[in-house]
Design an enzyme around this catalytic site. Structure first.
Site, PDB file in Angstrom:
ATOM      1  N   CYS B  91      40.143 -16.436   2.268  1.00 54.81           N
ATOM      2  CA  CYS B  91      38.804 -15.945   1.908  1.00 54.81           C
ATOM      3  C   CYS B  91      38.524 -16.094   0.420  1.00 54.81           C
ATOM      4  O   CYS B  91      37.434 -15.795  -0.048  1.00 54.81           O
ATOM      5  CB  CYS B  91      38.638 -14.491   2.335  1.00 54.81           C
ATOM      6  SG  CYS B  91      38.893 -14.247   4.094  1.00 54.81           S
ATOM      7  N   HIS B 347      29.906 -12.574   5.684  1.00 54.95           N
ATOM      8  CA  HIS B 347      31.156 -13.085   5.136  1.00 54.95           C
ATOM      9  C   HIS B 347      31.570 -14.398   5.791  1.00 54.95           C
ATOM     10  O   HIS B 347      32.489 -14.441   6.598  1.00 54.95           O
ATOM     11  CB  HIS B 347      32.266 -12.027   5.295  1.00 54.95           C
ATOM     12  CG  HIS B 347      33.596 -12.475   4.787  1.00 54.95           C
ATOM     13  ND1 HIS B 347      33.747 -13.310   3.704  1.00 54.95           N
ATOM     14  CD2 HIS B 347      34.854 -12.192   5.221  1.00 54.95           C
ATOM     15  CE1 HIS B 347      35.043 -13.523   3.504  1.00 54.95           C
ATOM     16  NE2 HIS B 347      35.741 -12.873   4.410  1.00 54.95           N
TER      17      HIS B 347
END
Lengths: 472, 403
Positions: B91, B347
């Site tokens: 991420c 996200h």
């Protein structure tokens, strides 16, 4: 004289009440049956019973492992060798799966005795486990349960002498499954009772009594196989046994008919109550019949710490409904899964077999700390792995550090509980928790380890360890 | 470190796509959309770009061979044989793209470069992120360890360590999610736009005990992009540029879950990255000096723990220092995730790092799309990104400010 030097048993934690089954199909079945968890099969249940049986036993003395089951997880690929690894037995061991007959358990015991008597094995571990299925909406579905038992056969420290045996083979066809059958097929029950069950059991027992120069009255207990609830009384009567005093209950109301494991489990429950000098008659049936005369010795007292039938009966969780049972045993067609298969690379499993199967961690000899799985470099002091030594951890207990419960997980028994466990004596295991009541999980609770089927992919059953709240 | 990057590199243009379930767009469409906005914002043409980095976790491919190369970017933009490189750090991928681009400028190799973060997750047909391809241990050891499963272990541990009942703990987390949804509703480009109440959050359907529906971010498609130039050239592009004050990447040793001493109540990698980036940017008291923190709140508990682990309050004091003081709102003492955060803005794995910087960039310029969440007189902000899971993170922090 050779005989049983140790015993162990296992009953899965889930129970399906027969009222629940009656609610789906009708019927008047009473009691409950034990149902293997979604992550259990005959192999993993066998490992449980085997580990119960070999508690405190010098493992190097076990020269063979015979696994008896009509439901081994593979058609080709031996379960006994996986079981031997999970039990952390040595590599120079004879392993075999004995399958296709309910009687393979008692025959395995006879073969073990022969091996011990011949001096080719010091001790033989005999394990029986089954997850047989009856057709839905039949008495067999309601009756059949899951479980396992194990015996160690040897000639030192014998707790139960096997004084004599008889064994008959028969080509009679009563119950069968074809290669791809999930559920058993059977012929009409009266035909089976009148033409095979009663005559073969009678023949095997009378031959045994004659050979041993004994009568039915000489036995304090009799463990007598029955294919269903209705057949046993006829043979009890014809053998002249006292149904109340002499006949050991078949566990049908609490566990169910566990197939290959039935006679072994019932024998374990008889041995849990037995005292030195007791004589026990054991009769198994299927493709013929076999009968055995057993005598209990003083050594029985040293086996009191086995969890056995009594220990495992004390722990249970009710399956909420029949749907859960269908999930566990894969009895329906389900929603197609768009996820990628959870494939595991076989070379990875092989490279780290001591971790996946034997659950070895490592101890860093520089700082003394224990790690699992084994890293390349000490995670505490950064010493190189050349300073590590392997440590077996599968018998460890530990405390739950933290957990979560994934309700939306693709686990077959949600919620999927993730847990961090710190072992007594060192080591942290990040793990799935199985056999738990989601309402009773607490940080600090004592956990133990269990060998489970984690998932299947590419037609491979992937086995590994999970933690569970300690039983006992 | 040989030399600080502080004030050497400027961001002169940024773009961010609409985040959400972008059934209309594939991975290259998203790259094009974000980059077009960034180029227009910088007032340049794609031909002015001399090199590019694209950060993505998976691209759009849930396939055994893993994500694609940087050709997804050169092909979408039709750059003509300039170097384009794909970077990946879970991420943190978007932040890695920015970092690589900044180093390209700081090294004086290039005059004008592009950093892109992108992820296309919603072509799979299911929720969540999908299975890992077989690797070391996976997927047997740690089977079914989903992101919620792993973060929820931290929530259970935090509640236990600081004596919070499940109700108290869940209420603290609910307050965080209420704030995230409040800002998501005030951000035109966000994925989730519905405001919620504490009661709704506490009583929402359970996802992974103790985390409910509103404690978890969704699965989102999106991309963000930035144009970077040497700070000394920035004025040629615009007056309201920002400069990079510091970068830190802390890659954990990865064995926290297996370390008996780790209790899951703090992020070690975030602590280490924060120390490095504060030193580089010359920040002594982060809570006083930082004016906005965009942090990695993939779950409500992730916001709580990241806040503490960046030393914005003492370990275990989040409730007193943030919840009770409402410090994390845009008009509070220490605004956090006023974009809506990963939780409500969305996200898309590789897009988030650059997207957080986009929020800080717009805030410093006084140009947030919906003025009601504009922070007054803001000159400096921090973007925090982490990949992996508790005990095994890679964490990136960037500090961005007015020159």
């Amino acid at each position: 004289m050779a005989g049983i030097t140790s015993y162990g048993a296992y009953i899965p934690i889930y129970r399906l009440s027969r009222e629940t089954i009656n609610g789906v199909w009708g019927g008047t079945g009473k009691g409950e049956k034990a149902v293997a968890n979604a992550d259990e099969d005959s192999l993993t249940m066998g490992v449980e019973a085997a580990r119960d049986c070999i508690k405190g036993v010098e493992k190097d003395s076990i020269d063979a492992l015979y696994f008896a089951s009509t439901t081994p997880p593979y058609k080709e690929k031996q379960s006994a060798s996986i079981m031997a690894a999970a039990c952390d037995l040595k590599e120079d061991i004879v392993t075999v799966d004995l399958t296709d007959s309910i009687r393979s358990a008692t025959i395995a015991i006879m073969m073990a005795l022969d091996a011990v008597k011949a001096g080719s094995a010091r001790q033989v571990l005999v394990v029986a486990a089954d997850t047989r299925l009856g057709p839905p909406d039949t008495a067999f579905e309601s009756l059949f349960g899951d479980g396992a038992a194990a015996f160690l056969i040897g000639n030192e420290g014998v707790a139960v002498e096997i004084e004599g045996s008889t064994c008959l083979a028969s080509e009679f066809v009563d119950y069968w499954r074809l290669e791809y059958d999930k559920i058993i097929r059977s012929w009409e029950d009266r035909f089976i009772r009148e033409e095979s069950y009663v005559p073969y059991v009678e023949k095997a027992v009378s031959a045994l009594l004659k050979k041993q120069n004994m009568t039915a009255k000489d036995f304090s207990k009799a463990v007598i196989y029955s294919p269903d609830r209705r057949m046993q009384p006829a043979i009890v009567k014809s053998l002249g046994l006292d149904p109340k005093e002499q006949v050991q209950g078949l566990l049908f109301d609490t566990v169910g008919h566990t197939g290959t494991a039935l006679v072994p489990m019932v024998l374990v429950s008889a041995l849990e109550e037995a005292k030195a000098g007791d004589r026990i008659l054991v009769v198994n049936y299927g493709d013929g019949a076999d009968a055995h005369a057993l005598r209990v010795t003083e050594e029985i007292g040293k086996l009191k710490d086995r969890r056995g039938i009594k220990g495992y009966l004390a722990f249970k969780i009710q399956l909420a409904n029949y749907g859960k049972y269908m999930r566990f045993r894969d009895l329906m067609e389900w929603e197609h899964d768009l996820f990628m298969e959870r494939r595991m690379a076989l070379p990875e499993v092989w490279r780290r077999r001591n971790f996946y199967f034997r659950f070895y961690g490592v101890k860093c000899t520089k700082c003394g700390r224990i790690m699992v799985p084994p890293p390349n470099v000490c995670i505490y002091c950064q010493a190189d792995e050349k300073y590590f030594e392997e440590v077996p951890l599968s018998d460890k207990q530990g405390k739950l550090v933290t957990y979560s419960m994934d309700v939306r997980s693709r686990a077959l028994d949600p919620p999927n509980v993730l847990a961090a466990v710190n072992f007594d004596g060192g080591g942290r295991f990040f793990s799935q928790m199985t056999d738990r009541d989601p309402d009773k999980i607490e940080i600090g609770m004592t956990m133990e380890l269990t060998f489970r089927r984690i998932h299947d992919a590419l037609g491979i059953h992937n086995y590994f360890w999970k933690c569970r709240p300690v039983r006992g | 470190m040989r030399e600080s990057i502080k004030d050497k590199v400027a961001i002169v243009g940024m773009g961010c796509t609409q985040f959400g379930e972008r059934w209309d767009a594939d991975v290259e469409d998203l790259i094009k959309e974000a980059t077009t906005e960034a180029l227009e914002d910088a007032g340049i043409d794609i031909k002015d770009i001399q090199a590019g980095w694209v950060g993505t976790g998976r691209g759009s491919q849930q396939v055994p061979m893993g994500p694609p190369s940087a050709i997804i970017a050169s092909s979408a933009l039709q750059t003509q044989y300039i170097p384009f490189t794909r970077v990946e750090n879970l991420c943190c991928a978007g932040q890695e793209a920015l970092r690589a681009a900044a180093f390209g400028i700081a090294s004086k190799c290039y005059d004008c470069v592009l950093a892109i973060g992108v992820e296309k997750l919603k072509d799979t047909g299911y929720g969540g992120l999908g299975e890992m391809y077989p690797g070391k241990w996976e997927p047997l050891y740690g089977a079914l360890s989903t992101p919620p499963g792993r973060y929820a272990m931290a929530a259970t541990a935090y509640f236990s360590k600081f004596g919070l009942s499940p109700q108290e703990g869940k209420t603290i987390l609910a307050e965080i999610s209420v704030k995230s949804h409040y800002y998501g509703a005030r951000n035109p480009k966000s994925h989730l736009k519905r405001e919620i109440t504490v009661e709704e959050a506490v009583n929402a359907p359970m996802i992974c005990w103790p985390l409910g529906l509103y404690d978890c971010c969704g699965v989102t498609d999106g991309a963000s992009a930035a144009v970077l130039v040497p700070a000394e050239d920035a004025k040629k592009y615009r007056d309201d540029y920002v400069t990079i004050k510091g970068f830190a990447i802390a890659t954990g040793a990865g064995w926290g879950k297996e370390n008996e001493d780790y209790d899951f109540t703090y992020w070690a990698e975030t602590r280490e990255a924060a120390k490095v980036v504060y030193a580089e940017a010359g920040i002594k008291d982060p809570r006083k000096e930082l004016q906005l923190v965009e942090l990695h709140d993939c779950f409500s508990i992730a916001e709580l723990i990241a806040t503490e682990s960046m030393f914005l309050c003492e370990h275990g004091k989040f409730r007193e220092e943030f919840t009770e003081k409402r410090a994390y709102y845009h008009d509070g003492e220490m605004p956090v995730d006023v974009s809506g955060g990963l939780k409500s803005f969305g996200h898309p794995i590789g897009a988030s790092g650059a997207r957080e910087v986009y929020e800080i960039y717009k805030q410093i310029q006084g140009k947030v799309e919906e003025p009601s969440r504009q922070i007054k007189n803001i000159e400096i902000g921090l973007a925090h990104n982490q990949g992996g899971h508790p005990g095994r993170f890679v964490t990136g922090i960037a500090i961005i400010g007015a020159p």
